[in-house]
Design an enzyme around this catalytic site. Sequence first.
Site, PDB file in Angstrom:
ATOM      1  CG  ASP A  33      -2.044   0.992   1.105  1.00 47.82           C
ATOM      2  OD1 ASP A  33      -3.208   0.555   0.978  1.00 47.82           O
ATOM      3  OD2 ASP A  33      -1.779   2.213   1.125  1.00 47.82           O
ATOM      4  CB  ILE A  34       0.759   4.247  -2.147  1.00 43.65           C
ATOM      5  CG1 ILE A  34       1.830   5.156  -2.713  1.00 43.65           C
ATOM      6  CG2 ILE A  34      -0.507   4.997  -1.805  1.00 43.65           C
ATOM      7  CD1 ILE A  34       1.464   5.757  -4.060  1.00 43.65           C
ATOM      8  CG  ASN A  88     -12.165  -0.252   4.089  1.00 46.95           C
ATOM      9  OD1 ASN A  88     -12.488  -0.595   5.221  1.00 46.95           O
ATOM     10  ND2 ASN A  88     -11.014   0.338   3.826  1.00 46.95           N
ATOM     11  CB  VAL A  97      -9.555   1.749  -5.029  1.00 47.32           C
ATOM     12  CG1 VAL A  97      -9.310   1.095  -6.384  1.00 47.32           C
ATOM     13  CG2 VAL A  97      -8.530   2.858  -4.771  1.00 47.32           C
ATOM     14  CG  HIS A 101      -8.561  -2.830  -2.365  1.00 47.85           C
ATOM     15  ND1 HIS A 101      -9.537  -2.173  -3.066  1.00 47.85           N
ATOM     16  CD2 HIS A 101      -8.363  -2.121  -1.231  1.00 47.85           C
ATOM     17  CE1 HIS A 101      -9.908  -1.100  -2.405  1.00 47.85           C
ATOM     18  NE2 HIS A 101      -9.224  -1.048  -1.273  1.00 47.85           N
ATOM     19  CG  HIS A 103      -6.713  -2.622   3.246  1.00 50.68           C
ATOM     20  ND1 HIS A 103      -5.973  -1.489   3.001  1.00 50.68           N
ATOM     21  CD2 HIS A 103      -7.938  -2.390   2.726  1.00 50.68           C
ATOM     22  CE1 HIS A 103      -6.734  -0.592   2.367  1.00 50.68           C
ATOM     23  NE2 HIS A 103      -7.933  -1.113   2.196  1.00 50.68           N
TER      24      HIS A 103
HETATM   25  P1  AMP Z   1      -9.718   1.612   0.351  1.00 46.56           P
HETATM   26  O1  AMP Z   1      -9.815   2.907   1.110  1.00 46.56           O
HETATM   27  O2  AMP Z   1     -10.111   0.424   1.160  1.00 46.56           O
HETATM   28  O3  AMP Z   1     -10.433   1.687  -0.986  1.00 46.56           O
HETATM   29  O4  AMP Z   1      -8.183   1.389   0.073  1.00 46.56           O
HETATM   30  C1  AMP Z   1      -7.507   1.908  -1.036  1.00 46.56           C
HETATM   31  C2  AMP Z   1      -6.048   1.791  -0.707  1.00 46.56           C
HETATM   32  O5  AMP Z   1      -5.312   1.897  -1.911  1.00 46.56           O
HETATM   33  C3  AMP Z   1      -5.542   2.891   0.227  1.00 46.56           C
HETATM   34  O6  AMP Z   1      -5.009   2.285   1.403  1.00 46.56           O
HETATM   35  C4  AMP Z   1      -4.479   3.604  -0.599  1.00 46.56           C
HETATM   36  O7  AMP Z   1      -3.379   4.015   0.171  1.00 46.56           O
HETATM   37  C5  AMP Z   1      -4.101   2.538  -1.628  1.00 46.56           C
HETATM   38  N1  AMP Z   1      -3.583   3.038  -2.878  1.00 46.56           N
HETATM   39  C6  AMP Z   1      -4.136   3.970  -3.692  1.00 46.56           C
HETATM   40  N2  AMP Z   1      -3.376   4.161  -4.784  1.00 46.56           N
HETATM   41  C7  AMP Z   1      -2.320   3.312  -4.671  1.00 46.56           C
HETATM   42  C8  AMP Z   1      -1.175   3.029  -5.474  1.00 46.56           C
HETATM   43  N3  AMP Z   1      -0.951   3.659  -6.634  1.00 46.56           N
HETATM   44  N4  AMP Z   1      -0.289   2.089  -5.044  1.00 46.56           N
HETATM   45  C9  AMP Z   1      -0.499   1.448  -3.879  1.00 46.56           C
HETATM   46  N5  AMP Z   1      -1.550   1.667  -3.071  1.00 46.56           N
HETATM   47  C10 AMP Z   1      -2.461   2.594  -3.459  1.00 46.56           C
END
Ligand code: AMP
Length: 118
Positions: A33-34, A88, A97, A101, A103
């Site tokens: 995760d970024i 989520n 997103v 996915h 976590h």
């Molecule tokens: P959610 O809030 O459950 O939809 O999680 C989306 C996750 O994607 C967040 O924890 C972000 O930090 C992560 N994220 C968004 N863009 C990227 C990226 N380019 N590379 C890695 N993680 C990302």
Amino acid sequence: MSESDPTVFERIVAREIPADIVYEDEEIIAFSDIAPKADLHVLVVPKTVYPTVVDLAETDPALLGRLVVVAKRIADERANGEFRLVFNSGASTGQSVFHVHGHVLSGGLDEGSVGHEL
Ligand code: AMP
């Protein structure tokens, strides 16, 4: 952005944007995760887009099962094998997103910081 635009995670699969990829097979990709919220914070993502884990479970429960097994493998390789797996599901929970996915979280977890409070 239209619904047909690729998701950020599809763009990672296509190598259009960089990521720290820690696992990949024909169906699943996993990358750091970024914005990590724990010592280990990896996202496990099916390459096929389903908006939420419910859509995935209804359509391809076996793939959801494989996602869990990949999460365990990552936790074995990169932590002590124990982990939390958070999906989520819906904007009000903090999902940002809409490409399912999980976590994978282990060690030093910043409680309640993944999406909204757990
Ligand atoms: P959610 O809030 O459950 O939809 O999680 C989306 C996750 O994607 C967040 O924890 C972000 O930090 C992560 N994220 C968004 N863009 C990227 C990226 N380019 N590379 C890695 N993680 C990302």
